[in-house]
Design a protein around this motif. Structure first.
Motif, short mmCIF file in Angstrom:
data_model
loop_
_atom_site.label_atom_id
_atom_site.label_comp_id
_atom_site.label_asym_id
_atom_site.label_seq_id
_atom_site.Cartn_x
_atom_site.Cartn_y
_atom_site.Cartn_z
N UNK A 195 43.06 51.56 70.22
CA UNK A 195 43.90 52.35 71.10
C UNK A 195 43.13 53.58 71.58
N UNK A 196 43.40 53.98 72.81
CA UNK A 196 42.80 55.19 73.36
C UNK A 196 42.97 56.37 72.43
N UNK A 197 44.20 56.51 71.93
CA UNK A 197 44.50 57.66 71.07
C UNK A 197 43.60 57.66 69.83
N UNK A 198 43.47 56.50 69.21
CA UNK A 198 42.68 56.41 67.97
C UNK A 198 41.22 56.76 68.23
N UNK A 199 40.70 56.24 69.36
CA UNK A 199 39.30 56.49 69.68
C UNK A 199 39.10 57.98 69.95
N UNK A 200 40.02 58.57 70.70
CA UNK A 200 39.91 60.00 71.03
C UNK A 200 40.03 60.85 69.76
N UNK A 201 40.90 60.44 68.84
CA UNK A 201 41.05 61.20 67.59
C UNK A 201 39.76 61.15 66.79
N UNK A 202 39.16 59.96 66.75
CA UNK A 202 37.89 59.81 66.03
C UNK A 202 36.84 60.74 66.65
N UNK A 203 36.74 60.68 67.98
CA UNK A 203 35.74 61.49 68.68
C UNK A 203 35.97 62.98 68.44
N UNK A 204 37.22 63.40 68.55
CA UNK A 204 37.54 64.83 68.37
C UNK A 204 37.19 65.29 66.97
N UNK A 205 37.50 64.45 66.00
CA UNK A 205 37.24 64.84 64.62
C UNK A 205 35.74 65.05 64.41
N UNK A 228 41.87 64.68 63.39
CA UNK A 228 41.78 64.26 64.78
C UNK A 228 43.15 64.22 65.44
N UNK A 229 44.16 63.86 64.66
CA UNK A 229 45.51 63.77 65.21
C UNK A 229 46.01 65.14 65.67
N UNK A 230 45.82 66.15 64.80
CA UNK A 230 46.26 67.50 65.19
C UNK A 230 45.45 68.02 66.37
N UNK A 231 44.15 67.66 66.39
CA UNK A 231 43.30 68.10 67.50
C UNK A 231 43.79 67.50 68.82
N UNK A 232 44.10 66.22 68.79
CA UNK A 232 44.56 65.56 70.02
C UNK A 232 45.91 66.12 70.46
N UNK A 233 46.74 66.39 69.50
CA UNK A 233 48.05 66.98 69.78
C UNK A 233 47.87 68.34 70.48
N UNK A 234 46.90 69.11 69.98
CA UNK A 234 46.65 70.43 70.54
C UNK A 234 46.12 70.33 71.97
N UNK A 235 45.19 69.38 72.18
CA UNK A 235 44.65 69.17 73.53
C UNK A 235 45.78 68.76 74.48
N UNK A 236 46.66 67.88 73.99
CA UNK A 236 47.78 67.41 74.82
C UNK A 236 48.65 68.59 75.26
N UNK A 253 46.38 62.39 76.78
CA UNK A 253 45.40 63.36 76.27
C UNK A 253 44.13 62.63 75.83
N UNK A 254 44.30 61.47 75.24
CA UNK A 254 43.15 60.65 74.81
C UNK A 254 42.27 60.27 75.99
N UNK A 255 42.94 59.89 77.09
CA UNK A 255 42.20 59.53 78.31
C UNK A 255 41.38 60.72 78.81
N UNK A 256 42.00 61.90 78.78
CA UNK A 256 41.30 63.10 79.25
C UNK A 256 40.05 63.36 78.40
N UNK A 257 40.24 63.33 77.08
CA UNK A 257 39.14 63.63 76.16
C UNK A 257 37.99 62.63 76.36
N UNK A 258 38.32 61.34 76.44
CA UNK A 258 37.26 60.33 76.56
C UNK A 258 36.57 60.43 77.91
#
Ligand SMILES: Nc1nc2c(ncn2[C@@H]2O[C@H](COP(=O)(O)OP(=O)(O)O)[C@@H](O)[C@H]2O)c(=O)[nH]1
Ligand SMILES: [Mg+2]
Length: 318
Positions: A195-205, A228-236, A253-258
């Motif tokens: 999932x986009x979210x999972x990949x973005x969380x991994x990257x953010x972490x 990573x989850x809290x980070x993505x939440x914050x970016x969102x 938010x995951x799409x934006x980060x990636x």
């Protein structure tokens, strides 16, 4: 890029490369300089059967130059291996590769007229871009491509180098958990179960540990939470990715980060270092060992079970 690597595809790709290799003087392996370990297929080193190899660390316009330097030093230590960081589209830079190819091959064999080169690598590392740049004209489609490209004509670069008509396309590494996520982060594997979210969380972490300032600057964060989850939440929240009803839209938010990562907007970033690779390979070996031990133990217990199950012979009546 909807590539499905079935065992049939893998075998065909491997056989084609094996067949063509005797005629090849040098292998150019194209890697993504942001993830040189995860974007390699270890088969390249097996299939080249001792022929000289240049590891091209491509997309150097996106990776962390300090880390890329470490990777170059790492590869240069390997047998018959050279390394060069470049941006494939840049014709001037790709000409440096030609020079290096000539230096390496002419050192060992000086009579040869044309040097025969095979360009190898997993999808999306920039092989087609490099071929076009080397040729100075449009030859290979970039972007989407089938798993095994049809054989084209031998490409004569008219400078003493010809490129093999065998597409040296290999499949990405799927076994290592980290490699899967890094490949997905880079955009090399898409349309998978990830999932986009999972990949973005991994990257953010990872980025929050390796490049905290770059991340804080890009998303105007004052603090960096651990997960990573809290980070993505914050970016969102920062980017206004809120659904009607007030729920944060982590997918968006995951799409934006990636997208930001892939286009270099967060900065020049690398996802792995030679040191990390060594540590991960040790863990991978331990896992294999643990699996083998568990298998042996299951076998032992099964045998023991069988012994207990065998009905005892009845004692003959006296
Ligand atoms: N930023 C950047 N993008 C690149 C570079 N080389 C290739 N790309 C892009 O990476 C994507 C995959 O490239 P392609 O040549 O099709 O890869 P192939 O699957 O290995 O043949 C394309 O969108 C290219 O434009 C590079 O040096 N820098
Ligand atoms: Mg291609």
């Amino acid at each position: 890029m909807a590539i499905n690597w079935f065992p049939g595809h893998m075998n065909r790709a491997r056989n084609q490369i094996e067949e063509a290799m005797p005629d090849i003087d040098l292998v150019v392996e194209v890697l993504d300089s942001r993830l040189p370990y995860s974007s390699t297929n270890p088969l390249v080193d097996e299939l080249r059967v001792g022929k000289p190899c240049i590891k091209v660390l491509n997309k150097a316009d996106l990776s962390d130059p300090k880390i890329t330097k470490l990777w170059i030093e790492h590869f240069e230590k390997q047998d018959n291996t050279h390394a060069l960081a470049l941006v494939a589209e840049d014709h001037k830079q790709s000409q440096k590769l030609i020079q290096l190819i000539k230096n390496i091959v002419n050192q060992s064999e000086d009579k040869k007229t044309n040097i025969r080169v095979m360009i190898m690598g997993i999808p999306n590392v920039g092989k087609s871009t490099l071929i076009n740049s080397l040729a100075g004209r449009y030859i290979a489609n970039t972007g989407d491509e089938p798993a095994v490209t049809k054989r084209q004509q031998m490409i004569d670069l008219k400078n003493g180098v010809v490129l093999s008509d065998t597409p040296g396309i290999l499949w990405p590494k799927f076994e290592n958990f980290h490699s899967g996520y890094r490949l997905a982060t880079s955009g090399a594997i898409k349309n998978t179960a990830m999932e986009y979210e999972d990949v973005a969380m991994y990257a953010l972490e990872y980025l929050s540990k390796a490049y905290p300032e770059a991340l804080m600057t890009r998303y105007k964060l004052e603090v960096l939470p651990e997960s990573g989850e809290s980070l993505l939440d914050m970016v969102a929240r920062k980017r206004g990715c809120i659904r009607s009803g007030g729920k944060v839209d982590l997918h968006k938010a995951g799409e934006i980060v990636l997208h930001d990562f892939r286009s270099g907007k967060i900065g020049l970033l690398s996802l792995e270092t030679p040191e990390m690779m060594v540590a991960e390979e040790i863990i991978a070996e331990e896992l294999i060992l643990a699996k083998e031990l568990a298998k042996a133990e299951r076998k032992r217990l099964a045998l023991k079970g069988k012994r207990f199950q065998t009905p005892k012979k009845e004692r003959p009546a006296k």
